[in-house]
Design a protein around this motif. Structure first.
Motif, PDB file in Angstrom:
ATOM      1  N   TRP B 337      20.700  11.211 -66.635  1.00  0.00           N
ATOM      2  CA  TRP B 337      20.391  11.922 -65.394  1.00  0.00           C
ATOM      3  C   TRP B 337      18.881  12.007 -65.172  1.00  0.00           C
ATOM      4  O   TRP B 337      18.389  11.818 -64.070  1.00  0.00           O
ATOM      5  CB  TRP B 337      21.017  13.323 -65.421  1.00  0.00           C
ATOM      6  N   PHE B 338      18.136  12.260 -66.265  1.00  0.00           N
ATOM      7  CA  PHE B 338      16.679  12.334 -66.152  1.00  0.00           C
ATOM      8  C   PHE B 338      16.139  10.988 -65.654  1.00  0.00           C
ATOM      9  O   PHE B 338      15.288  10.939 -64.770  1.00  0.00           O
ATOM     10  CB  PHE B 338      16.056  12.666 -67.516  1.00  0.00           C
ATOM     11  N   TYR B 339      16.645   9.909 -66.202  1.00  0.00           N
ATOM     12  CA  TYR B 339      16.138   8.562 -65.891  1.00  0.00           C
ATOM     13  C   TYR B 339      16.427   8.166 -64.440  1.00  0.00           C
ATOM     14  O   TYR B 339      15.560   7.674 -63.727  1.00  0.00           O
ATOM     15  CB  TYR B 339      16.749   7.544 -66.857  1.00  0.00           C
ATOM     16  N   SER B 340      17.685   8.365 -64.004  1.00  0.00           N
ATOM     17  CA  SER B 340      18.062   7.896 -62.669  1.00  0.00           C
ATOM     18  C   SER B 340      18.013   8.995 -61.617  1.00  0.00           C
ATOM     19  O   SER B 340      18.056   8.709 -60.419  1.00  0.00           O
ATOM     20  CB  SER B 340      19.473   7.293 -62.702  1.00  0.00           C
ATOM     21  N   GLY B 341      17.966  10.254 -62.049  1.00  0.00           N
ATOM     22  CA  GLY B 341      17.930  11.378 -61.105  1.00  0.00           C
ATOM     23  C   GLY B 341      16.524  11.652 -60.585  1.00  0.00           C
ATOM     24  O   GLY B 341      15.663  10.769 -60.592  1.00  0.00           O
ATOM     25  N   GLU B 342      16.294  12.898 -60.189  1.00  0.00           N
ATOM     26  CA  GLU B 342      15.074  13.245 -59.456  1.00  0.00           C
ATOM     27  C   GLU B 342      13.779  12.927 -60.222  1.00  0.00           C
ATOM     28  O   GLU B 342      12.875  12.307 -59.675  1.00  0.00           O
ATOM     29  CB  GLU B 342      15.109  14.732 -59.087  1.00  0.00           C
ATOM     30  N   GLU B 343      13.710  13.364 -61.500  1.00  0.00           N
ATOM     31  CA  GLU B 343      12.452  13.197 -62.250  1.00  0.00           C
ATOM     32  C   GLU B 343      12.085  11.715 -62.392  1.00  0.00           C
ATOM     33  O   GLU B 343      10.973  11.304 -62.074  1.00  0.00           O
ATOM     34  CB  GLU B 343      12.552  13.832 -63.656  1.00  0.00           C
ATOM     35  N   GLY B 344      13.040  10.931 -62.867  1.00  0.00           N
ATOM     36  CA  GLY B 344      12.786   9.496 -63.044  1.00  0.00           C
ATOM     37  C   GLY B 344      12.476   8.826 -61.709  1.00  0.00           C
ATOM     38  O   GLY B 344      11.579   7.977 -61.618  1.00  0.00           O
ATOM     39  N   ALA B 345      13.219   9.221 -60.667  1.00  0.00           N
ATOM     40  CA  ALA B 345      13.036   8.607 -59.353  1.00  0.00           C
ATOM     41  C   ALA B 345      11.625   8.878 -58.827  1.00  0.00           C
ATOM     42  O   ALA B 345      10.963   7.969 -58.309  1.00  0.00           O
ATOM     43  CB  ALA B 345      14.077   9.151 -58.385  1.00  0.00           C
ATOM     44  N   ASN B 346      11.146  10.113 -58.993  1.00  0.00           N
ATOM     45  CA  ASN B 346       9.800  10.435 -58.506  1.00  0.00           C
ATOM     46  C   ASN B 346       8.732   9.610 -59.223  1.00  0.00           C
ATOM     47  O   ASN B 346       7.765   9.168 -58.614  1.00  0.00           O
ATOM     48  CB  ASN B 346       9.512  11.927 -58.706  1.00  0.00           C
ATOM     49  N   ILE B 347       8.929   9.405 -60.515  1.00  0.00           N
ATOM     50  CA  ILE B 347       7.950   8.595 -61.259  1.00  0.00           C
ATOM     51  C   ILE B 347       8.001   7.144 -60.766  1.00  0.00           C
ATOM     52  O   ILE B 347       6.970   6.509 -60.560  1.00  0.00           O
ATOM     53  CB  ILE B 347       8.234   8.668 -62.788  1.00  0.00           C
ATOM     54  N   ARG B 348       9.222   6.632 -60.545  1.00  0.00           N
ATOM     55  CA  ARG B 348       9.357   5.228 -60.109  1.00  0.00           C
ATOM     56  C   ARG B 348       8.734   5.012 -58.730  1.00  0.00           C
ATOM     57  O   ARG B 348       8.158   3.962 -58.480  1.00  0.00           O
ATOM     58  CB  ARG B 348      10.825   4.820 -60.113  1.00  0.00           C
ATOM     59  N   VAL B 349       8.862   5.990 -57.851  1.00  0.00           N
ATOM     60  CA  VAL B 349       8.257   5.852 -56.513  1.00  0.00           C
ATOM     61  C   VAL B 349       6.755   5.581 -56.659  1.00  0.00           C
ATOM     62  O   VAL B 349       6.196   4.718 -55.983  1.00  0.00           O
ATOM     63  CB  VAL B 349       8.490   7.131 -55.670  1.00  0.00           C
ATOM     64  N   GLY B 350       6.120   6.285 -57.583  1.00  0.00           N
ATOM     65  CA  GLY B 350       4.690   6.098 -57.813  1.00  0.00           C
ATOM     66  C   GLY B 350       4.347   4.720 -58.327  1.00  0.00           C
ATOM     67  O   GLY B 350       3.184   4.307 -58.308  1.00  0.00           O
ATOM     68  N   HIS B 351       5.347   3.978 -58.798  1.00  0.00           N
ATOM     69  CA  HIS B 351       5.110   2.636 -59.324  1.00  0.00           C
ATOM     70  C   HIS B 351       5.686   1.555 -58.409  1.00  0.00           C
ATOM     71  O   HIS B 351       5.922   0.432 -58.834  1.00  0.00           O
ATOM     72  CB  HIS B 351       5.714   2.507 -60.728  1.00  0.00           C
ATOM     73  N   GLY B 352       5.977   1.915 -57.179  1.00  0.00           N
ATOM     74  CA  GLY B 352       6.379   0.892 -56.205  1.00  0.00           C
ATOM     75  C   GLY B 352       7.852   0.560 -56.213  1.00  0.00           C
ATOM     76  O   GLY B 352       8.242  -0.536 -55.805  1.00  0.00           O
ATOM     77  N   MET B 353       8.705   1.454 -56.674  1.00  0.00           N
ATOM     78  CA  MET B 353      10.149   1.196 -56.661  1.00  0.00           C
ATOM     79  C   MET B 353      10.841   2.099 -55.644  1.00  0.00           C
ATOM     80  O   MET B 353      10.394   3.211 -55.385  1.00  0.00           O
ATOM     81  CB  MET B 353      10.755   1.441 -58.045  1.00  0.00           C
ATOM     82  N   ILE B 354      11.947   1.604 -55.104  1.00  0.00           N
ATOM     83  CA  ILE B 354      12.757   2.430 -54.212  1.00  0.00           C
ATOM     84  C   ILE B 354      13.931   2.938 -55.037  1.00  0.00           C
ATOM     85  O   ILE B 354      14.813   2.167 -55.403  1.00  0.00           O
ATOM     86  CB  ILE B 354      13.322   1.597 -53.040  1.00  0.00           C
ATOM     87  N   PRO B 355      13.953   4.218 -55.369  1.00  0.00           N
ATOM     88  CA  PRO B 355      15.053   4.707 -56.207  1.00  0.00           C
ATOM     89  C   PRO B 355      16.352   4.835 -55.415  1.00  0.00           C
ATOM     90  O   PRO B 355      16.325   4.996 -54.190  1.00  0.00           O
ATOM     91  CB  PRO B 355      14.555   6.082 -56.654  1.00  0.00           C
TER      92      PRO B 355
END
Lengths: 295, 431
Positions: B337-355
Motif C-alpha cells: 500500500w505504501f509503494y502504490s498508494g498515496e506516499e509512493g505515488a507522491n514520490i513518483r510524481v516528483g520523478h516524472g511518473m503518472i501514478p
C-alpha cells in the motif's frame, strides 16, 4: 599389495572424481535426455510426449536456420581459425617476421578479453544508428542513411559475427600450435636443413606429421565450442534481427528459459550433443586415415 | 568419536542461537520480509526514486525490515520461476498485471489482494484495477498506468520547416522528404530487440485498424489476426519503412538510440512509450521542453477504430506470497500500500511518473508530465498485444515484423503466421 588392496586404492583415488563427474555431467545429461521426451513448463509433472519435441524441432525453420548458422561457425573455426592460427604460429616459430613477441601478444590479446565485452565493443562498431563503422561510412559516402546492409540480409547477417569469432579465437589456436612447435627438437630441423630440405619439405615432412594430434585436439575444441557458442552472439546481436544470427544454443535458451518449455529445450540440448559427437566421430575417422598415411 | 560429538554439539549450539535470535527479533516487534524486486541498480533515474521511497518507508514503518534481492531483465524471471518451482517464493514479489508473470500468479502462489484493497479500489484509475485473474483477482497493485504508444513531437523542427502535426498517414508521409532534406530523421525509433514496434506502435495501430469490438473478438477466436484489419495495421509499418520514415538501421539499433536522437534535436518525431517522459524530464534540454508535445499517431487509411487512440496497460507493482498470514501478511500489505498508494505515488510524481493512484499530489509536476496526464486523460485506448497474447507468440510476431520491414515477408504473411501460432497455442484461445 594384493589384488583387493589394489582395487580399494583404485576406488579411493578414482571414486571422488567419478562421483563429481557423474553428478555434474552424467546426471544432468541423463535428466535432459529423459526430459527431452516430455512436455514440462516447470510446474507439475512432466507429460510424456514421445519424440514430438524432436519432430517439432526438425520442422521448425528457425531451428534449421540456426543449425545452418552453427555449421557456418564450425566451418569458420575448423577451416578459418585452425589454418590461420597454424600459419601465424609457423611464421612466428620460423622467425619469418621481426618483432615476433609483439605480434604474438597482439594476436593473443582478444582471447584475454571477456566475450561479452568483445561482443558489446563490436556491436558498437558495426551496428545501430551511431556505430563507429557506420558513422565513418556516412562521413565517407555523405549518405546519412547509410547502414551496414549485410546485417539486415538473411543470408549475410551472420558474416560480421563470423568475422568477430575469427578475430577473437584465432590467437588461442596460434598459442597452442606455437607451444607444440617449440617442442620439436631443433636438431631435427637443423639436420633437415643440412640435408637440403626446402621450407615446404620441412613443413610437410617434419612439422605437420608431428602436429597431427594437436591439430585433431584443437579441431575437437573448435567443433564442440562452435556448436555450443552462445555468449558472444547473445551479447552481440541476441540472435537478431529476425533470427538471422541466431544459433541453436540461443534457440534452446529462449525456448527453455523464456517460454518455459523445459522438455523441448532439453531435446534441443540433446540434439547439440548428438551433432557434436557426430561431427567429432567423422573428424576422428578422417584423422586416423591421415595418421595411417604417415605411419 | 569424541571429536564428532564435540562438532555436533557446536553445530547444535550455533543453530539454537540462530533460532533464539530470530525469536528475539519477533519479540521486539520487528517484522522481517524477504523481497524480490525487479530493479537495475545501475539505472540512476530509477534508483533515485527507489531510494527515496525506501527512506520514506523506513521512517513510516520502523517495525518492518525489508531484505531485498534485486534482479532485472530475463534473469529476474528465470530466478522467479525457479523459486516458484521450488515453492520458495519470498514474502513480497514484484509482478506484472497480465501474462508476463502468469507462471506464478496462475499457479496460485500469490495472494489475492482484493480483500486487502476493499474500498481503496476506488482510489485507483479504473484501468489499473482491471482483474488480473479469472475470478477478478488482483495479484499486484499497479503503481501506474502506462500508455505504450506516444508520438513525441519536436515542434521546433516542424515550425522551422513550416510543417504542422499531420492529421493522416498520407500527410505524415508527405513530410518525410522535407524532413530528410533538412537533415532530420522523420520518426526516431529503435527495434533491435523487436518488442518496440509491437508494443509502442502496432498495438495502437491494431485498435485503430479494427476497433475494440473486432479486437475483443480476435482474442477469443471469433475473428482472426489474419483479417484485413490486422494486415492493414501491419501495412502502415511497412509503408513507413519503405518510405524511409524510420531511423536508418532501426532493426539493428539497441533501445535508447532513438531517444538520444530525439533529445539532441535530430528527429522530428519519436515513437515510444509514455514511460519515456521520465527520461525526457531528466535529459531533455530545458530550451526544447516547451516545443515537445505528446500526440497519438495520425489517422490511417480504412480506419475502423477510434481516431487518436493509443494502447494502455496497467503497470507493475508488488504482490505477496499466498502463504503469508497474520503479522507478516499485514506487514506485506503495509509495504504494498505504501509503494502504490498515496506516499509512493507522491514520490513518483516528483520523478516524472503518472501514478495509478488518483489522489496523488500532482501540484509540482514537470510540464512534460502534465502533457502526459493530459494525453492519458484524453486519448482512447486499446490493448497492448503482448499483454493479451502469450509471450511465446511474440517470438513469432517480432521477427515477422522485422522481416516485413526488410522486404522478406508481406504483411499478410506475417499476420497469417501470427494467427496460426495464436490459434494453436495461445492460452486465451486454448484455455
Amino acid at each position: 599389495m594384493d589384488f583387493r588392496e589394489k582395487r580399494r586404492s583404485y576406488w579411493y583415488l578414482v571414486g571422488p572424481a567419478v562421483l563429481i563427474y557423474s553428478l555434474v555431467i552424467i546426471f544432468p545429461v541423463v535428466v535432459s535426455f529423459v526430459l527431452g521426451f516430455t512436455k514440462w513448463s516447470g510446474f507439475g509433472s512432466p507429460v510424456f510426449v514421445g519424440i514430438k519435441n524432436y519432430i517439432t524441432m526438425m520442422k521448425d525453420p528457425v531451428f534449421l536456420y540456426d543449425l545452418r548458422n552453427n555449421l557456418l561457425i564450425v566451418g569458420t573455426s575448423v577451416f578459418g581459425q585452425i589454418p590461420l592460427g597454424f600459419v601465424l604460429a609457423y611464421i612466428l616459430y620460423r622467425k619469418m617476421v621481426k618483432f615476433g613477441n609483439f605480434f604474438e601478444s597482439m594476436i593473443f590479446l582478444p582471447i584475454t578479453i571477456s566475450a561479452v565485452v568483445v561482443a558489446i565493443m563490436w556491436n558498437r562498431i558495426f551496428f545501430g544508428n551511431s556505430g563507429m563503422f557506420t558513422s565513418l561510412m556516412r562521413m565517407i559516402t555523405g549518405d546519412q542513411r547509410w547502414i551496414m546492409a549485410i546485417s539486415e540480409s538473411k543470408s549475410g547477417a551472420i558474416f560480421p559475427v563470423l568475422f568477430v569469432i575469427l578475430w577473437m579465437y584465432t590467437g588461442l589456436y596460434m598459442i597452442i600450435y606455437l607451444a607444440n612447435l617449440q617442442k620439436i627438437s631443433p636438431s631435427v630441423l637443423e639436420a633437415a636443413i643440412i640435408d637440403g630440405a626446402s621450407e615446404g619439405q620441412i613443413l610437410g615432412r617434419i612439422i605437420l606429421p608431428s602436429m597431427i594430434n594437436v591439430l585433431f585436439t584443437t579441431a575437437i575444441f573448435a567443433i564442440s565450442g562452435s556448436l555450443k557458442s552462445f555468449d558472444l552472439i547473445f551479447a552481440m546481436t541476441n540472435g537478431g534481427p529476425a533470427h538471422y544470427t541466431e544459433v541453436v544454443a540461443i534457440y534452446m535458451y529462449i525456448n527453455t528459459f523464456k517460454y518455459y518449455k523445459y522438455g523441448f529445450g532439453s531435446a534441443v540440448s540433446i540434439m547439440i550433443i548428438i551433432l557434436s559427437v557426430g561431427l567429432i566421430t567423422i573428424l576422428n575417422k578422417f584423422v586416423r586415415r591421415i595418421e595411417r598415411k604417415y605411419e | 568419536m569424541k571429536k564428532l560429538l564435540v562438532l555436533a554439539l557446536v553445530l547444535l549450539l550455533a543453530v539454537g542461537s540462530l533460532f533464539a535470535a530470530a525469536e528475539k527479533e519477533a519479540a521486539d516487534g520487528v517484522v522481517e520480509l524477504d523481497m524480490y524486486h525487479y530493479h537495475n541498480l545501475a539505472d540512476d533515474t530509477a534508483t533515485g526514486q527507489w531510494n527515496e521511497i525506501m527512506a520514506a518507508f523506513e521512517v513510516s514503518y520502523p517495525n518492518i525490515t525489508l531484505n531485498i534481492e534485486y534482479q532485472n531483465n530475463e534473469p529476474f524471471h528465470n530466478k522467479l520461476q525457479a523459486m516458484a518451482v521450488a515453492k520458495q517464493l519470498p514474502d513480497v514479489v514484484y509482478l506484472w498485471p497480465k501474462k508476463r508473470t502468469g507462471y506464478v500468479t496462475g499457479a496460485g502462489l500469490i495472494k489475492d489482494l482484493v480483500p486487502f484493497l476493499g474500498d481503496k479500489v476506488n482510489e485507483f484509475s479504473p484501468a489499473a484495477m482491471t482483474p488480473q485473474g479469472p475470478n477478478g483477482e488482483i495479484y499486484e497493485v499497479p503503481q501506474q498506468v502506462t500508455a505504450t504508444h506516444v508520438v513525441f513531437t519536436n515542434n521546433k523542427i516542424l515550425d522551422e520547416l513550416g510543417l504542422t502535426y499531420p492529421k493522416t498517414l498520407d500527410e505524415m508521409l508527405a513530410q518525410g522528404p522535407k524532413l530528410a532534406a533538412a537533415g532530420y530523421i522523420p520518426i526516431a525509433m529503435d527495434n533491435g530487440d523487436g518488442w518496440q514496434m509491437q508494443s509502442c506502435f502496432l498495438s495502437a495501430l491494431t485498435e485503430r485498424a479494427g476497433g475494440m469490438d473486432w479486437y475483443n473478438d480476435v482474442l477469443v477466436g471469433k475473428a482472426s489476426f489474419s483479417d484485413t484489419e490486422f494486415v492493414n495495421a501491419l501495412n502502415v509499418i511497412k509503408v513507413l519503412s519503405d518510405n524511409d520514415m524510420f531511423s536508418p538501421g532501426i532493426n539493428q539499433a539497441p533501445y535508447g538510440n532513438a531517444l538520444s536522437d530525439f533529445e539532441n534535436g535530430k528527429a522530428a518525431y519519436l515513437i515510444d512509450g509514455g514511460w519515456r517522459v521520465q527520461s525526457l524530464v531528466e535529459e531533455l534540454p530545458e530550451a526544447l521542453v516547451p516545443y515537445v508535445t505528446l500526440e497519438a499517431f495520425p489517422d490511417i487509411p480504412n480506419q475502423v477504430g477510434q481516431s487518436q487512440s493509443t494502447a494502455v496497460v496497467a503497470g507493475t507493482g508488488f504482490g505477496m506470497n499466498a502463504n503469508l498470514e497474520g503479522t507478516k501478511a499485514d506487514a506485506a500489505w503495509d509495504w504494498i500500500w505504501f509503494y502504490s498508494g498515496e506516499e509512493g505515488a507522491n514520490i513518483r510524481v516528483g520523478h516524472g511518473m503518472i501514478p495509478s493512484y488518483i489522489n496523488a499530489d500532482m501540484g509540482s509536476q514537470h510540464p512534460l508530465l502534465a502533457k502526459l496526464v493530459d494525453f492519458l486523460n484524453t486519448k482512447p485506448a486499446g490493448y497492448v498485444i503482448d499483454a493479451v497474447v502469450d509471450g511465446e507468440g511474440m517470438g513469432v510476431l517480432h521477427p515477422g515484423i522485422q522481416e516485413m520491414m526488410f522486404g522478406n515477408k508481406t504483411p499478410q504473411a506475417v499476420a497469417d503466421e501470427f494467427e496460426a501460432w495464436v490459434a494453436a497455442n495461445d492460452s486465451t484461445r486454448n484455455p
